[in-house]
Design a protein around this motif. Structure first.
Motif, PDB file in Angstrom:
ATOM      1  N   LYS A  15       3.612 -14.779 -22.647  1.00  0.00           N
ATOM      2  CA  LYS A  15       2.308 -14.210 -22.982  1.00  0.00           C
ATOM      3  C   LYS A  15       1.299 -14.301 -21.844  1.00  0.00           C
ATOM      4  O   LYS A  15       0.160 -13.859 -21.995  1.00  0.00           O
ATOM      5  CB  LYS A  15       1.743 -14.899 -24.220  1.00  0.00           C
ATOM      6  CG  LYS A  15       2.528 -14.606 -25.478  1.00  0.00           C
ATOM      7  CD  LYS A  15       1.879 -15.224 -26.692  1.00  0.00           C
ATOM      8  CE  LYS A  15       2.694 -14.925 -27.945  1.00  0.00           C
ATOM      9  NZ  LYS A  15       2.078 -15.542 -29.128  1.00  0.00           N
ATOM     10  N   LEU A  16       1.709 -14.852 -20.698  1.00  0.00           N
ATOM     11  CA  LEU A  16       0.802 -14.965 -19.555  1.00  0.00           C
ATOM     12  C   LEU A  16       0.374 -13.573 -19.121  1.00  0.00           C
ATOM     13  O   LEU A  16       1.205 -12.713 -18.859  1.00  0.00           O
ATOM     14  CB  LEU A  16       1.496 -15.697 -18.400  1.00  0.00           C
ATOM     15  CG  LEU A  16       0.636 -15.974 -17.172  1.00  0.00           C
ATOM     16  CD1 LEU A  16      -0.536 -16.893 -17.521  1.00  0.00           C
ATOM     17  CD2 LEU A  16       1.490 -16.598 -16.080  1.00  0.00           C
ATOM     18  N   LYS A  17      -0.947 -13.344 -19.058  1.00  0.00           N
ATOM     19  CA  LYS A  17      -1.472 -11.999 -18.831  1.00  0.00           C
ATOM     20  C   LYS A  17      -1.644 -11.638 -17.366  1.00  0.00           C
ATOM     21  O   LYS A  17      -1.373 -10.499 -16.976  1.00  0.00           O
ATOM     22  CB  LYS A  17      -2.801 -11.828 -19.557  1.00  0.00           C
ATOM     23  CG  LYS A  17      -2.655 -11.879 -21.066  1.00  0.00           C
ATOM     24  CD  LYS A  17      -3.984 -11.741 -21.746  1.00  0.00           C
ATOM     25  CE  LYS A  17      -3.800 -11.827 -23.259  1.00  0.00           C
ATOM     26  NZ  LYS A  17      -5.084 -11.762 -23.943  1.00  0.00           N
ATOM     27  N   VAL A  18      -2.130 -12.556 -16.541  1.00  0.00           N
ATOM     28  CA  VAL A  18      -2.418 -12.256 -15.137  1.00  0.00           C
ATOM     29  C   VAL A  18      -1.882 -13.376 -14.256  1.00  0.00           C
ATOM     30  O   VAL A  18      -2.092 -14.560 -14.553  1.00  0.00           O
ATOM     31  CB  VAL A  18      -3.942 -12.100 -14.905  1.00  0.00           C
ATOM     32  CG1 VAL A  18      -4.251 -11.813 -13.446  1.00  0.00           C
ATOM     33  CG2 VAL A  18      -4.518 -10.995 -15.786  1.00  0.00           C
ATOM     34  N   ALA A  19      -1.224 -12.998 -13.173  1.00  0.00           N
ATOM     35  CA  ALA A  19      -0.704 -13.997 -12.229  1.00  0.00           C
ATOM     36  C   ALA A  19      -1.867 -14.737 -11.569  1.00  0.00           C
ATOM     37  O   ALA A  19      -2.805 -14.104 -11.091  1.00  0.00           O
ATOM     38  CB  ALA A  19       0.153 -13.320 -11.171  1.00  0.00           C
ATOM     39  N   SER A  48      -6.630  -7.579  -9.978  1.00  0.00           N
ATOM     40  CA  SER A  48      -7.023  -6.349  -9.294  1.00  0.00           C
ATOM     41  C   SER A  48      -7.133  -6.610  -7.790  1.00  0.00           C
ATOM     42  O   SER A  48      -7.415  -7.717  -7.358  1.00  0.00           O
ATOM     43  CB  SER A  48      -8.340  -5.816  -9.848  1.00  0.00           C
ATOM     44  OG  SER A  48      -9.353  -6.763  -9.660  1.00  0.00           O
ATOM     45  N   GLY A  49      -6.886  -5.563  -7.018  1.00  0.00           N
ATOM     46  CA  GLY A  49      -6.865  -5.712  -5.569  1.00  0.00           C
ATOM     47  C   GLY A  49      -5.476  -6.144  -5.119  1.00  0.00           C
ATOM     48  O   GLY A  49      -4.540  -6.199  -5.909  1.00  0.00           O
ATOM     49  N   ASN A  50      -5.337  -6.447  -3.856  1.00  0.00           N
ATOM     50  CA  ASN A  50      -4.056  -6.887  -3.327  1.00  0.00           C
ATOM     51  C   ASN A  50      -3.771  -8.335  -3.712  1.00  0.00           C
ATOM     52  O   ASN A  50      -4.666  -9.175  -3.663  1.00  0.00           O
ATOM     53  CB  ASN A  50      -4.031  -6.772  -1.799  1.00  0.00           C
ATOM     54  CG  ASN A  50      -4.021  -5.337  -1.328  1.00  0.00           C
ATOM     55  OD1 ASN A  50      -3.693  -4.425  -2.080  1.00  0.00           O
ATOM     56  ND2 ASN A  50      -4.384  -5.127  -0.086  1.00  0.00           N
ATOM     57  N   TYR A  51      -2.532  -8.604  -4.087  1.00  0.00           N
ATOM     58  CA  TYR A  51      -2.089  -9.960  -4.395  1.00  0.00           C
ATOM     59  C   TYR A  51      -1.425 -10.494  -3.133  1.00  0.00           C
ATOM     60  O   TYR A  51      -0.292 -10.139  -2.812  1.00  0.00           O
ATOM     61  CB  TYR A  51      -1.104  -9.941  -5.569  1.00  0.00           C
ATOM     62  CG  TYR A  51      -0.769 -11.307  -6.105  1.00  0.00           C
ATOM     63  CD1 TYR A  51      -1.682 -11.996  -6.912  1.00  0.00           C
ATOM     64  CD2 TYR A  51       0.447 -11.906  -5.834  1.00  0.00           C
ATOM     65  CE1 TYR A  51      -1.377 -13.242  -7.424  1.00  0.00           C
ATOM     66  CE2 TYR A  51       0.761 -13.155  -6.348  1.00  0.00           C
ATOM     67  CZ  TYR A  51      -0.156 -13.817  -7.138  1.00  0.00           C
ATOM     68  OH  TYR A  51       0.145 -15.062  -7.641  1.00  0.00           O
ATOM     69  N   VAL A  52      -2.160 -11.316  -2.384  1.00  0.00           N
ATOM     70  CA  VAL A  52      -1.706 -11.784  -1.081  1.00  0.00           C
ATOM     71  C   VAL A  52      -0.984 -13.117  -1.227  1.00  0.00           C
ATOM     72  O   VAL A  52      -1.548 -14.088  -1.735  1.00  0.00           O
ATOM     73  CB  VAL A  52      -2.895 -11.927  -0.105  1.00  0.00           C
ATOM     74  CG1 VAL A  52      -2.428 -12.423   1.254  1.00  0.00           C
ATOM     75  CG2 VAL A  52      -3.650 -10.611   0.019  1.00  0.00           C
ATOM     76  N   LEU A  53       0.274 -13.135  -0.776  1.00  0.00           N
ATOM     77  CA  LEU A  53       1.021 -14.386  -0.765  1.00  0.00           C
ATOM     78  C   LEU A  53       0.575 -15.190   0.452  1.00  0.00           C
ATOM     79  O   LEU A  53       0.452 -14.639   1.547  1.00  0.00           O
ATOM     80  CB  LEU A  53       2.525 -14.109  -0.710  1.00  0.00           C
ATOM     81  CG  LEU A  53       3.081 -13.293  -1.883  1.00  0.00           C
ATOM     82  CD1 LEU A  53       4.592 -13.117  -1.736  1.00  0.00           C
ATOM     83  CD2 LEU A  53       2.751 -13.937  -3.215  1.00  0.00           C
ATOM     84  N   PRO A 108       8.524  -6.968 -16.345  1.00  0.00           N
ATOM     85  CA  PRO A 108       8.485  -5.513 -16.497  1.00  0.00           C
ATOM     86  C   PRO A 108       7.095  -4.894 -16.498  1.00  0.00           C
ATOM     87  O   PRO A 108       6.963  -3.695 -16.281  1.00  0.00           O
ATOM     88  CB  PRO A 108       9.189  -5.279 -17.829  1.00  0.00           C
ATOM     89  CG  PRO A 108       9.032  -6.556 -18.591  1.00  0.00           C
ATOM     90  CD  PRO A 108       9.037  -7.636 -17.554  1.00  0.00           C
ATOM     91  N   ALA A 109       6.043  -5.661 -16.725  1.00  0.00           N
ATOM     92  CA  ALA A 109       4.687  -5.098 -16.760  1.00  0.00           C
ATOM     93  C   ALA A 109       3.966  -5.238 -15.426  1.00  0.00           C
ATOM     94  O   ALA A 109       2.842  -4.760 -15.278  1.00  0.00           O
ATOM     95  CB  ALA A 109       3.871  -5.783 -17.856  1.00  0.00           C
ATOM     96  N   LEU A 110       4.593  -5.864 -14.457  1.00  0.00           N
ATOM     97  CA  LEU A 110       3.958  -6.136 -13.169  1.00  0.00           C
ATOM     98  C   LEU A 110       3.575  -4.840 -12.459  1.00  0.00           C
ATOM     99  O   LEU A 110       4.399  -3.954 -12.290  1.00  0.00           O
ATOM    100  CB  LEU A 110       4.936  -6.923 -12.296  1.00  0.00           C
ATOM    101  CG  LEU A 110       4.355  -7.681 -11.113  1.00  0.00           C
ATOM    102  CD1 LEU A 110       3.405  -8.770 -11.599  1.00  0.00           C
ATOM    103  CD2 LEU A 110       5.472  -8.284 -10.302  1.00  0.00           C
ATOM    104  N   GLU A 111       2.300  -4.731 -12.105  1.00  0.00           N
ATOM    105  CA  GLU A 111       1.810  -3.572 -11.366  1.00  0.00           C
ATOM    106  C   GLU A 111       0.782  -4.032 -10.352  1.00  0.00           C
ATOM    107  O   GLU A 111       0.094  -5.024 -10.557  1.00  0.00           O
ATOM    108  CB  GLU A 111       1.187  -2.536 -12.304  1.00  0.00           C
ATOM    109  CG  GLU A 111       2.197  -1.894 -13.217  1.00  0.00           C
ATOM    110  CD  GLU A 111       1.632  -0.730 -14.007  1.00  0.00           C
ATOM    111  OE1 GLU A 111       2.435   0.043 -14.529  1.00  0.00           O
ATOM    112  OE2 GLU A 111       0.397  -0.585 -14.101  1.00  0.00           O
TER     113      GLU A 111
END
Length: 133
Positions: A36-40, A64-69, A84-87
């Motif tokens: 159920k985790l909604k946002v990384a 939102s924006g770039n997810y920078v590792l 599967p919902a990762l965008e």
């Protein structure tokens, strides 16, 4: 709070991740199975390993924006496997070794997901035609 590398593993009711302390080095399996985790959460500089950190987070998206590792991250095997919902856009640093890339986004469907890879990693080309970056 004491942080263990798999501290939230399979916490099926977790919807919002806590802020990850800057002292954390290992996030392996940290949120794996948190369906159920909604946002990384943002991964802070200093984290070195995030193998399977978010695997099987079925509804999770990127902020939102770039997810920078972070530059400190050197292990990402199955990090976003079965999400599967990762965008969004994941930015990968040039220091990231190739090991683990093959399963980094396992089961991602680039034909239906708006998921992109960016950055200056020399290995981005190894993802092939199935990946957009």
């Amino acid at each position: 709070m004491l942080w263990n590398f798999s501290c939230f593993n399979s916490c099926v009711s977790l919807e919002t991740a806590p802020v990850i302390p800057s002292t954390v080095k290992n996030m392996d399996l940290a949120f794996s199975g948190c369906i159920k985790l909604k946002v990384a959460p943002v991964i802070p500089e200093g984290v070195e390993s995030a193998g399977s950190a978010f695997s099987e987070c079925r509804v999770m998206t990127l902020p939102s924006g770039n997810y920078v590792l972070p530059d400190s991250l050197t292990s990402i095997g199955s990090m976003f496997g079965y999400c599967p919902a990762l965008e969004g856009t994941i930015v990968i640093n040039e220091k990231m070794p190739y090991s683990g890339y093959e399963s980094f986004l396992s089961q991602a469907d680039f034909s239906t997901q708006e998921l992109y890879l960016a950055g200056n990693s020399p290995y981005l080309d190894n993802f092939g035609a199935d990946y957009t970056y």
